[in-house]
Design a protein around this motif. Structure first.
Motif, PDB file in Angstrom:
ATOM      1  N   ASP A 193      -7.060   3.604   7.096  1.00  0.00           N
ATOM      2  CA  ASP A 193      -6.280   4.795   7.429  1.00  0.00           C
ATOM      3  C   ASP A 193      -6.402   5.858   6.339  1.00  0.00           C
ATOM      4  OD1 ASP A 193      -4.975   3.649   9.828  1.00  0.00           O
ATOM      5  OD2 ASP A 193      -4.012   2.322   8.367  1.00  0.00           O
ATOM      6  N   LEU A 194      -6.788   5.421   5.148  1.00  0.00           N
ATOM      7  CA  LEU A 194      -6.877   6.319   3.997  1.00  0.00           C
ATOM      8  C   LEU A 194      -7.923   5.784   3.044  1.00  0.00           C
ATOM      9  CD1 LEU A 194      -4.074   8.036   2.017  1.00  0.00           C
ATOM     10  CD2 LEU A 194      -5.534   6.442   0.783  1.00  0.00           C
ATOM     11  N   GLU A 211       2.302   0.025   6.986  1.00  0.00           N
ATOM     12  CA  GLU A 211       1.511   0.008   5.756  1.00  0.00           C
ATOM     13  C   GLU A 211       0.110   0.554   6.033  1.00  0.00           C
ATOM     14  OE1 GLU A 211       2.276  -0.880   2.650  1.00  0.00           O
ATOM     15  OE2 GLU A 211       4.354  -1.412   3.109  1.00  0.00           O
ATOM     16  N   PRO A 212      -0.300   1.631   5.374  1.00  0.00           N
ATOM     17  CA  PRO A 212      -1.655   2.162   5.589  1.00  0.00           C
ATOM     18  C   PRO A 212      -2.726   1.168   5.139  1.00  0.00           C
ATOM     19  CG  PRO A 212      -0.260   3.732   4.396  1.00  0.00           C
ATOM     20  CD  PRO A 212       0.458   2.434   4.405  1.00  0.00           C
ATOM     21  N   ARG A 213      -3.790   1.105   5.897  1.00  0.00           N
ATOM     22  CA  ARG A 213      -4.956   0.321   5.506  1.00  0.00           C
ATOM     23  C   ARG A 213      -5.809   1.199   4.588  1.00  0.00           C
ATOM     24  NH1 ARG A 213      -6.263  -4.073   8.321  1.00  0.00           N
ATOM     25  NH2 ARG A 213      -8.507  -3.654   8.356  1.00  0.00           N
ATOM     26  N   ILE A 214      -6.092   0.697   3.381  1.00  0.00           N
ATOM     27  CA  ILE A 214      -6.736   1.503   2.351  1.00  0.00           C
ATOM     28  C   ILE A 214      -8.131   0.965   2.041  1.00  0.00           C
ATOM     29  CG2 ILE A 214      -6.631   2.261  -0.052  1.00  0.00           C
ATOM     30  CD1 ILE A 214      -3.629   2.237   0.122  1.00  0.00           C
ATOM     31  N   PHE A 239       3.443   8.361   8.745  1.00  0.00           N
ATOM     32  CA  PHE A 239       2.734   7.104   9.012  1.00  0.00           C
ATOM     33  C   PHE A 239       3.731   5.961   9.147  1.00  0.00           C
ATOM     34  CE2 PHE A 239       0.139   3.405   8.392  1.00  0.00           C
ATOM     35  CZ  PHE A 239      -1.094   3.766   8.924  1.00  0.00           C
ATOM     36  N   CYS A 244     -10.433  12.816   7.526  1.00  0.00           N
ATOM     37  CA  CYS A 244      -9.933  11.663   6.783  1.00  0.00           C
ATOM     38  C   CYS A 244      -9.074  12.105   5.600  1.00  0.00           C
ATOM     39  CB  CYS A 244     -11.085  10.826   6.227  1.00  0.00           C
ATOM     40  SG  CYS A 244     -12.225  10.178   7.454  1.00  0.00           S
ATOM     41  N   SER A 286       0.817  -1.210   0.000  1.00  0.00           N
ATOM     42  CA  SER A 286       0.000   0.000   0.000  1.00  0.00           C
ATOM     43  C   SER A 286       0.849   1.258   0.000  1.00  0.00           C
ATOM     44  CB  SER A 286      -0.930  -0.018   1.215  1.00  0.00           C
ATOM     45  OG  SER A 286      -1.775  -1.148   1.164  1.00  0.00           O
ATOM     46  N   ARG A 287       1.933   1.255   0.768  1.00  0.00           N
ATOM     47  CA  ARG A 287       2.837   2.414   0.783  1.00  0.00           C
ATOM     48  C   ARG A 287       3.468   2.617  -0.587  1.00  0.00           C
ATOM     49  NH1 ARG A 287       5.667   5.570   4.340  1.00  0.00           N
ATOM     50  NH2 ARG A 287       4.600   4.602   6.094  1.00  0.00           N
ATOM     51  N   PHE A 342       1.983  12.754   4.826  1.00  0.00           N
ATOM     52  CA  PHE A 342       1.220  11.627   5.358  1.00  0.00           C
ATOM     53  C   PHE A 342       2.080  10.373   5.397  1.00  0.00           C
ATOM     54  CE2 PHE A 342      -1.230   7.792   4.503  1.00  0.00           C
ATOM     55  CZ  PHE A 342      -2.164   7.808   5.528  1.00  0.00           C
ATOM     56  N   LEU A 343       2.789  10.100   4.300  1.00  0.00           N
ATOM     57  CA  LEU A 343       3.633   8.911   4.222  1.00  0.00           C
ATOM     58  C   LEU A 343       4.798   8.991   5.200  1.00  0.00           C
ATOM     59  CD1 LEU A 343       3.626   8.465   0.350  1.00  0.00           C
ATOM     60  CD2 LEU A 343       2.681   6.850   2.005  1.00  0.00           C
TER      61      LEU A 343
END
Length: 255
Positions: free
Chosen positions: A65-66, A27-30, A24, A143, A2-3, A20-21
Motif C-alpha cells: 500500500d506504501l 495496517e498498511p502493507r509496506i 487508511f 503510489c 506499520s501504522r 493517508f493514515l
C-alpha cells in the motif's frame, strides 16, 4: 506495527501523510527499499498490473500500500525531489505530484558502514511523496512513497524494530549504490531479518557477500539475528538490464 512506524515518522505534521493514515483502514502493507537512490522501478514491478501481464504459477502476496525508501545520501543535486517529472525514458515517466517534509529523524551515521560519513543536504530528513508513474505498458499508477534519508542499518534498528513494523516486501537491488559510491555493506544482513519483519516477498539481485559494513551492522544492532532462518522460493526473474544492470533480479516468496 506499520501504522505505528508511519505515525512516528510523521511526527506532529498535519499534511499528506497524516491524511493517508486517517483515510487508511487497518495496517498498511509496506515495501521497504533500502539504498533506493533514484530508483523508482519497484513501483512499476510491484504493481498488480505488472503481475497481471506477467503471471506466475503460484499466488503472489498482495501488493504494498506504501513504499518506504531509505538512503542516507542518494543524490548529487536538489532536482531529484523537485515536483514535476524527475525521469522520462523507455516509455516511462516518473512524476512527483506532491512532496511533504516530515520531522527530522535524529539518526547517526557510521563511517564503518557509509562512505560519506558527513552525509549531505538531505541526510537525516524524511519526505512523504505522491508519485505518479506513466507507462506505455501499464498506464497510469499513483503510489505513496515515504523516503527517509538515513543509514539503512540504523533505520532498521532505531525505527523499524522499536515500532514493531511489518515489512511485507523487501527489495535488495544494487544495495549501497547511492551518491559517493555506496558504502561498506552489501546488505546481506537483510537475509537474517526477513522473519523478524514478517516479510512475504524478497526481491534481490543476488549480491549476498559479507562485507565489513555488514559485520558492523551485526555488531551495532542486537535486533539482527545471527543466522538466516528463512526459506526463499523463486517465482519470477527480471533481467538485470531491465532493472539495475547488476545481475538478474529474483522475486522470492519467504517462508
Amino acid at each position: 506495527m506499520s501504522r505505528q512506524l508511519l505515525t512516528d515518522l510523521n511526527g506532529n505534521k498535519t499534511g499528506q501523510l497524516k491524511k493517508f493514515l486517517d483515510d487508511f483502514n487497518g495496517e498498511p502493507r509496506i515495501a521497504w527499499y533500502p539504498s533506493a537512490g533514484k530508483d523508482f522501478r519497484a513501483l512499476f514491478y510491484l504493481n498488480p498490473k505488472f503481475s497481471y501481464l506477467h503471471p506466475v504459477v503460484v499466488k503472489e502476496p498482495q501488493p504494498p500500500d506504501l513504499f518506504l525508501f531509505t538512503d542516507y545520501n542518494p543524490w548529487q543535486n536538489s532536482s531529484f525531489l523537485d515536483k514535476g517529472t524527475i525521469y522520462s525514458d523507455y516509455g516511462i515517466q516518473i512524476i512527483v505530484e506532491s512532496i511533504e517534509e516530515l520531522t527530522r529523524l535524529d539518526l547517526p551515521l557510521h563511517d564503518e558502514i557509509v562512505q560519506v560519513p558527513e552525509g549531505g543536504p538531505a541526510t537525516d530528513r524524511a519526505v512523504f511523496l505522491i508519485i505518479r508513474v506513466e507507462s506505455d505498458r501499464l498506464g497510469s499508477i499513483t503510489c505513496p512513497v515515504l523516503y527517509a534519508f538515513a543509514e539503512n542499518e540504523i533505520f532498521y534498528c532505531k525505527k523499524l524494530i522499536p515500532n514493531k513494523a511489518i515489512i511485507t516486501h523487501l527489495i535488495h537491488v544494487r544495495y549501497g549504490g547511492g551518491y559517493g559510491g555506496g558504502g561498506h555493506a552489501s546488505g546481506v544482513w537483510l537475509l537474517n531479518v526477513l522473519g523478524k519483519l514478517n516479510c512475504e516477498l524478497f526481491i534481490t539481485d543476488g549480491h549476498h557477500h559479507w562485507q565489513s559494513g555488514d559485520n558492523k551492522a551485526m555488531e551495532l544492532c542486537a535486533f539482527i539475528p545471527k543466522e538466516n532462518s528463512s526459506k526463499l522460493t523463486p517465482i519470477r526473474t527480471i533481467k538485470g538490464v531491465s532493472w539495475s544492470d547488476y545481475g538478474d533480479v529474483s522475486f522470492n516468496l519467504v517462508s
